[in-house]
Motif scaffolding. Structure first.
Motif, PDB file in Angstrom:
ATOM      1  N   THR A 110       0.936  -1.190   0.121  1.00 58.42           N
ATOM      2  CA  THR A 110       0.121  -0.103   0.024  1.00 58.42           C
ATOM      3  C   THR A 110       0.974   1.305   0.043  1.00 58.42           C
ATOM      4  O   THR A 110       2.055   0.935   0.371  1.00 58.42           O
ATOM      5  CB  THR A 110      -0.929   0.057   1.176  1.00 58.42           C
ATOM      6  N   VAL A 111       0.312   2.374  -0.265  1.00 56.45           N
ATOM      7  CA  VAL A 111       0.976   3.435  -0.230  1.00 56.45           C
ATOM      8  C   VAL A 111       1.669   3.922   0.836  1.00 56.45           C
ATOM      9  O   VAL A 111       2.749   4.290   1.035  1.00 56.45           O
ATOM     10  CB  VAL A 111       0.301   4.841  -0.979  1.00 56.45           C
ATOM     11  N   ALA A 112       0.999   3.615   2.001  1.00 59.57           N
ATOM     12  CA  ALA A 112       1.191   3.787   3.450  1.00 59.57           C
ATOM     13  C   ALA A 112       2.554   3.044   3.903  1.00 59.57           C
ATOM     14  O   ALA A 112       3.076   3.266   4.825  1.00 59.57           O
ATOM     15  CB  ALA A 112      -0.050   3.699   4.603  1.00 59.57           C
ATOM     16  N   GLU A 113       2.753   1.848   3.254  1.00 60.50           N
ATOM     17  CA  GLU A 113       4.036   1.053   3.322  1.00 60.50           C
ATOM     18  C   GLU A 113       5.279   1.207   2.666  1.00 60.50           C
ATOM     19  O   GLU A 113       6.372   0.570   2.830  1.00 60.50           O
ATOM     20  CB  GLU A 113       3.494  -0.395   3.243  1.00 60.50           C
ATOM     21  N   HIS A 123       4.494  -3.637  -6.170  1.00 57.41           N
ATOM     22  CA  HIS A 123       3.055  -3.578  -7.023  1.00 57.41           C
ATOM     23  C   HIS A 123       2.083  -2.584  -6.142  1.00 57.41           C
ATOM     24  O   HIS A 123       1.988  -3.183  -5.100  1.00 57.41           O
ATOM     25  CB  HIS A 123       2.554  -4.961  -7.436  1.00 57.41           C
ATOM     26  N   VAL A 124       1.950  -1.806  -6.700  1.00 56.28           N
ATOM     27  CA  VAL A 124       0.853  -0.842  -6.185  1.00 56.28           C
ATOM     28  C   VAL A 124      -0.208  -0.645  -6.977  1.00 56.28           C
ATOM     29  O   VAL A 124      -0.277  -0.323  -8.158  1.00 56.28           O
ATOM     30  CB  VAL A 124       1.413   0.611  -5.746  1.00 56.28           C
ATOM     31  N   ILE A 139       4.467  11.471 -14.889  1.00 48.24           N
ATOM     32  CA  ILE A 139       4.297  11.237 -13.634  1.00 48.24           C
ATOM     33  C   ILE A 139       2.628  10.886 -13.402  1.00 48.24           C
ATOM     34  O   ILE A 139       1.885  11.721 -13.763  1.00 48.24           O
ATOM     35  CB  ILE A 139       4.769  12.597 -12.697  1.00 48.24           C
ATOM     36  N   PHE A 140       2.409   9.727 -12.838  1.00 45.93           N
ATOM     37  CA  PHE A 140       1.146   9.127 -12.709  1.00 45.93           C
ATOM     38  C   PHE A 140       0.842   9.508 -11.189  1.00 45.93           C
ATOM     39  O   PHE A 140       1.691   8.661 -10.467  1.00 45.93           O
ATOM     40  CB  PHE A 140       0.952   7.849 -13.170  1.00 45.93           C
ATOM     41  N   GLN A 141      -0.078   9.941 -10.604  1.00 44.45           N
ATOM     42  CA  GLN A 141      -0.532  10.146  -9.556  1.00 44.45           C
ATOM     43  C   GLN A 141      -1.369   8.959  -9.033  1.00 44.45           C
ATOM     44  O   GLN A 141      -2.746   9.036  -9.855  1.00 44.45           O
ATOM     45  CB  GLN A 141      -0.980  11.732  -8.912  1.00 44.45           C
ATOM     46  N   VAL A 142      -1.202   8.085  -8.192  1.00 47.05           N
ATOM     47  CA  VAL A 142      -1.870   6.705  -7.962  1.00 47.05           C
ATOM     48  C   VAL A 142      -2.422   6.861  -6.432  1.00 47.05           C
ATOM     49  O   VAL A 142      -1.576   6.923  -5.777  1.00 47.05           O
ATOM     50  CB  VAL A 142      -1.097   5.430  -8.389  1.00 47.05           C
ATOM     51  N   PHE A 173       0.921  -0.830 -10.809  1.00 51.23           N
ATOM     52  CA  PHE A 173       2.117  -0.179 -11.282  1.00 51.23           C
ATOM     53  C   PHE A 173       3.169  -0.984 -10.477  1.00 51.23           C
ATOM     54  O   PHE A 173       3.148  -1.096  -9.253  1.00 51.23           O
ATOM     55  CB  PHE A 173       2.362   1.344 -10.740  1.00 51.23           C
ATOM     56  N   VAL A 174       4.058  -1.394 -11.355  1.00 55.63           N
ATOM     57  CA  VAL A 174       5.298  -2.224 -10.933  1.00 55.63           C
ATOM     58  C   VAL A 174       6.465  -1.702 -11.008  1.00 55.63           C
ATOM     59  O   VAL A 174       6.723  -1.153 -12.058  1.00 55.63           O
ATOM     60  CB  VAL A 174       5.469  -3.656 -11.624  1.00 55.63           C
TER      61      VAL A 174
END
Length: 631
Positions: A110-113, A123-124, A139-142, A173-174
Motif C-alpha cells: 500500500t502507499v502507506a507502506e 506492486h501498487v 508522472i502518474f499520481q496513483v 504499477f510495478v
C-alpha cells in the motif's frame, strides 16, 4: 509467496515438487532443501552458474553436476545452502517423477507502506488521479485506500509513457521505490491491468469512504443552537476529505473580511495537513488547495470565469481533475446562481458554508452541501468563522490549540450577539487574548484584506490571525501596528465624512443617518465605503447611548446599511424593492441588521426613499444593540 500450479505428465502424489520462480522473485522466496527449475547463465572450470529468476542465482559446483551444460540450458537443482554473504549453493537433481509449481512473489504494497520499501520492487494497485508530462518522465499520481504516490514512467525525454492510460483508470504499477527530492516515488518498470476491476473499484470506494469519515470532536463550547449544525458540518468534512483522497483539487472562495478569513484560514490549515498526510508528493498541498478572497458579497461572474479558466488550464497542462468549489461566508443567495450555473456545465461540485440570509430554492439545485444557520431557524449570530473552526477540527483535531481564540474574533468582526459569545471570549482569554486583543486582530485583518485586494496573503494573514504562527511576539507586534494604522485611517475618514452626514428621526423613533460616501469620503484608500459607513454608524451609536440607530452610506448605484436596535430584515426589504420598483435593477442582501443594495444610478433617490420608508416601519428591538455597548 502466491504459488500457482502447473503439473507435469506425472501428476503423482509422490512426485517431487519443483518450483518455477517468476522473473521478479527475490531470494526471500527460496528455502534450503527445495527443488527449482534453473537456467545456466555461465560456465566456469569449477561448475556452472544458474538463474532461478532475474534476481536469484547461484553456483552448482562441478562435483554436484550430473552432466555437461552450456549457457541457456535448463536443469533442475536443489538449494543446499545459503551462505552468510547471501551466496546460494545448489546441487543438480534428476527426479524420475516431478510436478512443477509456479511461484509469483507477492510484491503488493500500500502507499502507506512504501516508506519501509525504499529500494525494493513493489506492486501498487490503485486509481490514476492525475497524469502530468514533464520534460523527462510521465508522472502518474496513483491513489489506493491509504494515500497517493507519484509513479514515474520513462520513455524518451518528454514523451508520454503508457499513452493508453487515462485519469480514472485502475492499474497495477510495478517498479522500484526511490526517494526523489526528498519524497517517495515509484520508478515504473511495467503497468499491468487489475483482475476484476469492478470489484477492485467497489472495494477501493468503500475503503476511501471509510477513510473520509471525519473525526468525532467535542465542540469548543456548549451551545444548543450550534448543535443543530454539527451533522451538516460533518457531512462537509467528509466531502472535503473524500475530495482529497480522490485527488480532486479544492478551490476555496471566501468573503474578504474578518469573518471570512476566520473561516478560511483554520480550514486551509486543516486541509493542507490532510493533503500532506495522504500524499507522498510534498508539493501536493500547494497544487491541490487554493484560497482566494472575494470582494463582492456573492460569487461574481468575474471570479467564476477566472476560477474556471485556471481549472481548465490545470487539467490541460497538469492532468488534474476539475476542482471542488468551497464557498465560505458567501454563496447562499440568488445572486450566486449565474456563477453556479456556469460551473454546472463542467460538473464541478460546490459546497457552501455561510451565515448570510439564504435563498435555498435558488442555490440548492447547484450545491452538494449547504450549511447555514438560517436553514435551522437560527441566524447570522452563528458566524461562518465559528462554524469553520469546528469544521477544521473535524478534519484535523490537532490544530485545536492554535484556533481556540478564532471563533471570538469572528464573532466580534461580524457583531454577533450570540449567547455563546461570552463562552468564546472566555476561551480566548485562556489562550492569552482579552477582548481588546481580539478587536485589534479583527481590525488588522480588515486592514490587511483591503490592501491585499484579490491576493490571499496566506503567510501574512496567518501571522495576523495568530494561526500556525511560530512567533507570538511578532504576531502581537504586527497586530498592534496594523490595527493602529487602521484606526488612524478610519479616524481620518471620519473627520471628513461626519460633517457631511445628514440626520433625521424616523416615525419609529430610530435615528437615521445618511452620507454620500462617493463624494464626501476619501476614495481608493482604507476604509472602503462599507467600512466607512460602519465607522460612522459606530460613532453615532456611542453618541446616542443605546438609542436605535440606522446608517446609510450610499454612492451612485449602491447603498450600505447598518443598524442597531432596529430589526430591518434587509433581505426581505430587497425582495420587496425588487417587486415594487421594476426597472430599478435592485439586488443585494446580507443579514437582518447589516447589508448592501445595488440599483441603477438613475433610480437612486427613488430606491433610497422607498428604503427609508420601510426602515421607518421596522420594529425596534433592544436585543440587537451593538456589541460596543456590551458591559
Amino acid at each position: 509467496m502466491s504459488p500457482s500450479h502447473a503439473g507435469n505428465d506425472s501428476g503423482s502424489v509422490s512426485a517431487v515438487t519443483v518450483y518455477d520462480l517468476a522473473p521478479d522473485c527475490t531470494a526471500d522466496v527460496v528455502e534450503v532443501g527445495t527443488h527449482y527449475h534453473a537456467t545456466v547463465n555461465g560456465v566456469v572450470e569449477y561448475g556452472v552458474f544458474v538463474d532461478l529468476s532475474d534476481a536469484v542465482s547461484g553456483l552448482v559446483h562441478d562435483s554436484e553436476l550430473e552432466g555437461d551444460y552450456r549457457v541457456g540450458d535448463a536443469l533442475i537443482v536443489r538449494l543446499e545452502e545459503i551462505r552468510d554473504n547471501g551466496d546460494l549453493g545448489f546441487t543438480e537433481v534428476q527426479p524420475d517423477d516431478y510436478r512443477t509449481e509456479i511461484v509469483e512473489q507477492d510484491h503488493g504494497a500500500t502507499v502507506a507502506e512504501l516508506g519501509d520499501a525504499v529500494g525494493d520492487t513493489v506492486h501498487v494497485a490503485g486509481e490514476i488521479v492525475q497524469i502530468r508530462q514533464t520534460g523527462g518522465p510521465t508522472i502518474f499520481q496513483v491513489r489506493d485506500a491509504t494515500g497517493v504516490v507519484p509513479c514515474a514512467g520513462f520513455e524518451e525525454a518528454g514523451v508520454r509513457a503508457y499513452p493508453d492510460l487515462d485519469v480514472g483508470d485502475l492499474a497495477r504499477f510495478v517498479g522500484t521505490v526511490e526517494r526523489h527530492d526528498g519524497s517517495l516515488q515509484i520508478e515504473v518498470e511495467r503497468v499491468e491491468s487489475v483482475d476484476d476491476p469492478e470489484s477492485v473499484r467497489a472495494d477501493l470506494d468503500d475503503a476511501l469512504d471509510e477513510a473520509a469519515e471525519p473525526h468525532d470532536t467535542e465542540p469548543l463550547v456548549e451551545w444548543p443552537a450550534f448543535d443543530q449544525l454539527r451533522d451538516d458540518l460533518a457531512a462537509v468534512a467528509k466531502t472535503l476529505r473524500r475530495a482529497i483522497l480522490d485527488g480532486r483539487p479544492i478551490r476555496m472562495r471566501h468573503h474578504a473580511d474578518g469573518d471570512g478569513m476566520c473561516a478560511s484560514v483554520p480550514l486551509q490549515l486543516a486541509l493542507e495537513r490532510y493533503i500532506a498526510e495522504v500524499n507522498e508528493d510534498p508539493d501536493a498541498p500547494r497544487h491541490l488547495l487554493r484560497r482566494l478572497p472575494s470582494k463582492a458579497p456573492f460569487y461574481e461572474m468575474e471570479d467564476v470565469t477566472r476560477d474556471l479558466n485556471f481549472a481548465l488550464e490545470d487539467r490541460e497542462r497538469h492532468g488534474q481533475k476539475l476542482p471542488l468549489l468551497l464557498m465560505l461566508d458567501n454563496g447562499s443567495t440568488e445572486e450566486d446562481t449565474p456563477a453556479y450555473r456556469t460551473l454546472a456545465e463542467y460538473d464541478i461540485p460546490i459546497v457552501v458554508v455561510d451565515h448570510h440570509h439564504p435563498d435555498p430554492e435558488a442555490v440548492e439545485p447547484y450545491v452538494e452541501e449547504h450549511v447555514n444557520p438560517y436553514l435551522h431557524g437560527e441566524d447570522y449570530r452563528i458566524t461562518t468563522g465559528m462554524m469553520c473552526v469546528e469544521l477544521a477540527r473535524m478534519i484535523d483535531p490537532d490544530l485545536t490549540d492554535s484556533v481556540r481564540h478564532v471563533p471570538a474574533v469572528a464573532g466580534l468582526c461580524d457583531r454577533s450577539r450570540a449567547d455563546a459569545m461570552d463562552d468564546y471570549l472566555a476561551l480566548a482569554r485562556e489562550a492569552g487574548y482579552d477582548e481588546d486583543d481580539l478587536d485589534d486582530i479583527g481590525e488588522a485583518l480588515d486592514y490587511v484584506a483591503f490592501w491585499l485586494r484579490y491576493n490571499d496573503g496566506s503567510n501574512l494573514v496567518n501571522d495576523v490571525l495568530g494561526v500556525d504562527c511560530d512567533d507570538r511576539e511578532r504576531h502581537e507586534e504586527l497586530v498592534a501596528f496594523l490595527s493602529s494604522r487602521a484606526e488612524r485611517d478610519r479616524d481620518r475618514q471620519l473627520d471628513v465624512t461626519l460633517s457631511h452626514t445628514e440626520h433625521e428621526t424616523l416615525d419609529n423613533g430610530a435615528h437615521l443617518y445618511r452620507v454620500d460616501v462617493e463624494n464626501h469620503a476619501h476614495r481608493f484608500t482604507y476604509p472602503a465605503p462599507g467600512k466607512t459607513t460602519g465607522a460612522i454608524h459606530d460613532h453615532k451609536v456611542r453618541e446616542h447611548a443605546g438609542d436605535p440607530v440606522i446608517t446609510i452610506g450610499y454612492g451612485p448605484d449602491f447603498a450600505v446599511l447598518r443598524s442597531d436596535g432596529v430589526r430591518l430584515d434587509i433581505p426581505e426589504m430587497v425582495t420587496q424593492l425588487v417587486e415594487e420598483h421594476p426597472g430599478a435593477g435592485v439586488s443585494g442582501g446580507g443579514h437582518l441588521v447589516v447589508g448592501s443594495i445595488k440599483f441603477v444610478s438613475g433610480r437612486r433617490e427613488e430606491v433610497i426613499d422607498a428604503l427609508v420608508e420601510k426602515m421607518a416601519d421596522a420594529n425596534i428591538d433592544e436585543e440587537l444593540r451593538s456589541t460596543l455597548l456590551r458591559d
